[in-house]
Scaffold this motif. Sequence first.
Motif, PDB file in Angstrom:
ATOM      1  N   ASP A 111       0.843  -1.242   0.061  1.00 35.51           N
ATOM      2  CA  ASP A 111      -0.168   0.082   0.046  1.00 35.51           C
ATOM      3  C   ASP A 111       0.758   1.170   0.034  1.00 35.51           C
ATOM      4  O   ASP A 111       1.054   1.760   1.078  1.00 35.51           O
ATOM      5  CB  ASP A 111      -0.853  -0.163   1.274  1.00 35.51           C
ATOM      6  CG  ASP A 111      -2.101   1.146   1.030  1.00 35.51           C
ATOM      7  OD1 ASP A 111      -1.709   1.925   0.421  1.00 35.51           O
ATOM      8  OD2 ASP A 111      -3.010   1.137   1.963  1.00 35.51           O
ATOM      9  N   ASP A 117      -1.765   0.066  15.316  1.00 31.18           N
ATOM     10  CA  ASP A 117      -2.449  -0.990  14.942  1.00 31.18           C
ATOM     11  C   ASP A 117      -3.856  -1.119  15.477  1.00 31.18           C
ATOM     12  O   ASP A 117      -4.231  -2.375  16.025  1.00 31.18           O
ATOM     13  CB  ASP A 117      -1.844  -2.300  15.248  1.00 31.18           C
ATOM     14  CG  ASP A 117      -1.818  -3.523  14.130  1.00 31.18           C
ATOM     15  OD1 ASP A 117      -2.666  -3.150  13.211  1.00 31.18           O
ATOM     16  OD2 ASP A 117      -1.269  -4.475  14.304  1.00 31.18           O
ATOM     17  N   GLY A 118      -4.805  -0.203  15.912  1.00 28.64           N
ATOM     18  CA  GLY A 118      -5.927  -0.371  16.387  1.00 28.64           C
ATOM     19  C   GLY A 118      -5.972  -0.522  17.846  1.00 28.64           C
ATOM     20  O   GLY A 118      -5.099  -0.342  18.679  1.00 28.64           O
ATOM     21  N   PRO A 167      -5.118  -5.184   9.097  1.00 27.33           N
ATOM     22  CA  PRO A 167      -5.342  -4.530   7.568  1.00 27.33           C
ATOM     23  C   PRO A 167      -5.534  -3.013   7.807  1.00 27.33           C
ATOM     24  O   PRO A 167      -5.324  -2.601   6.528  1.00 27.33           O
ATOM     25  CB  PRO A 167      -6.756  -5.484   7.349  1.00 27.33           C
ATOM     26  CG  PRO A 167      -7.442  -5.570   8.598  1.00 27.33           C
ATOM     27  CD  PRO A 167      -6.311  -5.963   9.505  1.00 27.33           C
ATOM     28  N   ASP A 168      -5.688  -2.383   8.652  1.00 26.89           N
ATOM     29  CA  ASP A 168      -6.052  -1.064   8.831  1.00 26.89           C
ATOM     30  C   ASP A 168      -4.687  -0.285   9.476  1.00 26.89           C
ATOM     31  O   ASP A 168      -4.984   0.833  10.121  1.00 26.89           O
ATOM     32  CB  ASP A 168      -7.027  -0.697   9.535  1.00 26.89           C
ATOM     33  CG  ASP A 168      -8.415  -1.165   8.729  1.00 26.89           C
ATOM     34  OD1 ASP A 168      -8.593  -1.147   7.273  1.00 26.89           O
ATOM     35  OD2 ASP A 168      -9.359  -1.776   9.283  1.00 26.89           O
ATOM     36  N   GLY A 196      -2.349  -9.265   7.643  1.00 26.35           N
ATOM     37  CA  GLY A 196      -1.609  -8.072   6.774  1.00 26.35           C
ATOM     38  C   GLY A 196      -0.077  -8.172   7.255  1.00 26.35           C
ATOM     39  O   GLY A 196       0.600  -9.163   7.866  1.00 26.35           O
ATOM     40  N   ARG A 212       0.146   4.439   2.307  1.00 27.53           N
ATOM     41  CA  ARG A 212       0.300   4.399   3.701  1.00 27.53           C
ATOM     42  C   ARG A 212       1.686   4.144   3.955  1.00 27.53           C
ATOM     43  O   ARG A 212       2.282   4.195   5.081  1.00 27.53           O
ATOM     44  CB  ARG A 212      -0.369   3.024   4.496  1.00 27.53           C
ATOM     45  CG  ARG A 212      -2.035   3.397   4.470  1.00 27.53           C
ATOM     46  CD  ARG A 212      -2.543   2.472   5.401  1.00 27.53           C
ATOM     47  NE  ARG A 212      -2.619   1.093   4.307  1.00 27.53           N
ATOM     48  CZ  ARG A 212      -2.505   0.026   5.035  1.00 27.53           C
ATOM     49  NH1 ARG A 212      -2.686  -0.128   6.568  1.00 27.53           N
ATOM     50  NH2 ARG A 212      -2.604  -1.036   4.608  1.00 27.53           N
ATOM     51  N   THR A 258      -1.461  -5.168   2.380  1.00 24.47           N
ATOM     52  CA  THR A 258      -2.925  -5.532   2.593  1.00 24.47           C
ATOM     53  C   THR A 258      -3.206  -7.101   1.867  1.00 24.47           C
ATOM     54  O   THR A 258      -2.587  -7.206   0.766  1.00 24.47           O
ATOM     55  CB  THR A 258      -3.948  -4.538   2.080  1.00 24.47           C
ATOM     56  OG1 THR A 258      -3.567  -3.171   2.383  1.00 24.47           O
ATOM     57  CG2 THR A 258      -5.231  -5.112   2.160  1.00 24.47           C
ATOM     58  N   ALA A 270      -1.875   2.020  10.620  1.00 26.08           N
ATOM     59  CA  ALA A 270      -1.346   3.376  10.157  1.00 26.08           C
ATOM     60  C   ALA A 270       0.154   3.801  10.644  1.00 26.08           C
ATOM     61  O   ALA A 270       0.414   3.323  11.706  1.00 26.08           O
ATOM     62  CB  ALA A 270      -2.421   4.344  10.870  1.00 26.08           C
TER      63      ALA A 270
END
Length: 305
Positions: A203, A266-267, A250-251, A231, A206, A219, A253
């Motif tokens: 990605d 990582d969330g 997967p998300d 991921g 990012r 991803t 940042a």
Amino acid sequence: MSWNPLRSLSPRSALPAVAVLLVLGAGAAAHANRPVPFGDRVAEPGGADASPVGAQSLDTGGLELKVGPGLEAYDPSTGEHLWSYRREGATALHLAMAGENAVVVWDDGMITSVRPSDHSVRWHRAVPGLADWLRADAEPGAADRTETERRATAVKRAAAALQPASVAEAWVAIVTPSLTMGFRDRDGDLRFNSRPQAGCTFDPLRTVHTDDAVLAPRTCTTDGLGRALPGGISVFELDGGQTAMLNAGPDVALRRVDGYRVAIDDGPIVGTHVFDTRRGAPETVCGATPAPFAAVPAKDSCPRP
């Protein structure tokens, strides 16, 4: 037998000499008019005016560089236009400094290194798949985009693809969804290339860089058997290529903290931790619990009690 050194050539005997001259003349004309490799054109003051694709302007200390159809140089104190560098049939989208040199991303997928001090073109490299990703023609909604939107997409993606680093030697990574390549700026030498595992893509939007490394999130969807894949983050260095693989959701940042540290968010479950690219490991916070699911164990640098 008499011999006359001053006798004139007959029309028939002169034909071979004329033919040779014609061939030489045609060869010289062809040489003078042959296409310039990569369409390079450098114009001195007044030869071309900047017409920026975006608003990017970069102050190198002695020059102000702008991205237009090509690379434009100005005197930062007077605003005088000093020189333009263009490539026929291509448009410059983004530039960044790698050490003392400017690296340009073109819309045809070419990467060029230019020395600003004497506007000399140092090397060109083509990156497979880059032009297609910049254009985004095959993506949903592409047919409905205006020309302005297409240009903005290409500029944004070019900025994400070009990731420079400068310690201990200047180099650049070019990140596309299907391929990452690392070039040494000194000579354009390809130091590594890496493709994500099956079922995954890099990605670029990012991706972040520090002074010595580039961190590219991956991803992943499914493997060849339809099983879900996690991921991750690939860490690239100039001479080592991919030097670490970090587990991540997967998300995830990424945010550059300074020249050697990247904050990885990582969330809510995993939380945020800092990866130190100089050490090649998560930053150790004394007294803190190690980050869960860390692929690279933290090196203990806390003082002993």
